[in-house]
Design a protein around this motif. Structure first.
Motif, PDB file in Angstrom:
ATOM      1  N   GLY A  69      76.226  76.372 -14.997  1.00  0.00           N
ATOM      2  CA  GLY A  69      74.976  77.119 -14.977  1.00  0.00           C
ATOM      3  C   GLY A  69      73.760  76.231 -15.060  1.00  0.00           C
ATOM      4  N   CYS A  70      73.937  74.926 -14.851  1.00  0.00           N
ATOM      5  CA  CYS A  70      72.805  74.012 -15.048  1.00  0.00           C
ATOM      6  C   CYS A  70      71.764  74.149 -13.950  1.00  0.00           C
ATOM      7  N   ASP A  91      67.564  77.658 -20.785  1.00  0.00           N
ATOM      8  CA  ASP A  91      69.015  77.657 -20.624  1.00  0.00           C
ATOM      9  C   ASP A  91      69.810  77.881 -21.907  1.00  0.00           C
ATOM     10  N   SER A  92      69.175  78.236 -23.016  1.00  0.00           N
ATOM     11  CA  SER A  92      69.900  78.323 -24.277  1.00  0.00           C
ATOM     12  C   SER A  92      70.982  79.389 -24.267  1.00  0.00           C
ATOM     13  N   HIS A 107      70.288  73.895 -24.439  1.00  0.00           N
ATOM     14  CA  HIS A 107      71.530  73.701 -25.161  1.00  0.00           C
ATOM     15  C   HIS A 107      71.884  72.217 -25.274  1.00  0.00           C
ATOM     16  N   ALA A 108      72.786  71.917 -26.188  1.00  0.00           N
ATOM     17  CA  ALA A 108      73.147  70.531 -26.507  1.00  0.00           C
ATOM     18  C   ALA A 108      73.670  69.775 -25.288  1.00  0.00           C
ATOM     19  N   GLU A 109      74.441  70.429 -24.437  1.00  0.00           N
ATOM     20  CA  GLU A 109      74.999  69.757 -23.254  1.00  0.00           C
ATOM     21  C   GLU A 109      73.874  69.228 -22.358  1.00  0.00           C
ATOM     22  N   GLN A 110      72.842  70.035 -22.133  1.00  0.00           N
ATOM     23  CA  GLN A 110      71.727  69.576 -21.310  1.00  0.00           C
ATOM     24  C   GLN A 110      71.000  68.409 -21.980  1.00  0.00           C
ATOM     25  N   LEU A 111      70.703  68.532 -23.254  1.00  0.00           N
ATOM     26  CA  LEU A 111      69.983  67.473 -23.959  1.00  0.00           C
ATOM     27  C   LEU A 111      70.750  66.151 -23.904  1.00  0.00           C
ATOM     28  N   ALA A 168      71.417  66.215 -30.453  1.00  0.00           N
ATOM     29  CA  ALA A 168      72.648  66.997 -30.348  1.00  0.00           C
ATOM     30  C   ALA A 168      73.842  66.225 -30.898  1.00  0.00           C
ATOM     31  N   ASP A 169      73.661  65.685 -32.098  1.00  0.00           N
ATOM     32  CA  ASP A 169      74.721  64.976 -32.836  1.00  0.00           C
ATOM     33  C   ASP A 169      75.189  63.682 -32.186  1.00  0.00           C
ATOM     34  N   ARG A 170      74.389  63.094 -31.322  1.00  0.00           N
ATOM     35  CA  ARG A 170      74.711  61.785 -30.735  1.00  0.00           C
ATOM     36  C   ARG A 170      73.477  60.915 -30.789  1.00  0.00           C
TER      37      ARG A 170
END
Length: 176
Positions: A69-70, A91-92, A107-111, A168-170
């Protein structure tokens, strides 16, 4: 349903020899199915992706293939040595087919993808232009948008100021 958009914007720009790169906004893919319909319906993230990245995208766009969905991507202008990064601040969640549905956030994946791929692989000597709807860099105060986009703002600040940042935890290192 996207034919009016294609007719009014995409086709004339391409006929004139131009390129069109879409930045998803909060109501860009909310449409009315008929002139009599009072409320429109917002396309899902997946359908918007098909339009923005698939049907209407220009060649050379690089996007996160792990996120169906990006609507975020980047492309390089080799002659000008500029990387254009397009972020999606809606996109959240997937609003689904909700009348005038709008959901802000990232969302974290995008960031992580923006940090790792779009900003983390900029070629030496390139400038970077970041485009997104909702001006994240200028948010101030204690509004919900400030909280919602805090990680993106920290990412932009770290990249601009050549710092390390946890997103996002990285941890991402832009010091070099």
């Amino acid at each position: 349903v996207v034919d009016p958009y294609r007719e009014k914007w995409v086709s004339p720009i391409r006929r004139a020899g131009g390129l069109l790169y879409t930045v998803r906004g909060n109501h860009d893919f909310t449409i009315r199915r008929s002139p009599k319909e009072e409320l429109g319906v917002t396309y899902s993230g997946r359908r918007t992706h098909e339009l923005v990245i698939g049907e209407l995208s220009e060649p050379g766009v690089r996007w996160n293939r792990k996120d169906p969905g990006c609507c975020y991507y980047y492309f390089d202008d080799l002659s000008e040595r500029i990387r254009y990064v397009v972020a999606d601040t809606s996109d959240s969640q997937d609003a689904g087919e909700v009348p005038w549905g709008t959901v802000y956030g990232m969302h974290a994946e995008q960031l992580r993808w923006l940090a790792r791929e779009a900003l983390g692989t900029v070629p030496e000597g390139y400038g970077v232009v970041i485009a997104h709807h909702i001006p994240v860099a200028g948010l101030v105060g204690s509004s919900e948008d400030v909280k919602r986009f805090a990680q993106m703002k920290r990412l932009l600040d770290a990249y601009q100021n050549r710092q390390r940042v946890e997103i996002a935890d990285r941890t991402f290192d832009f010091t070099t």
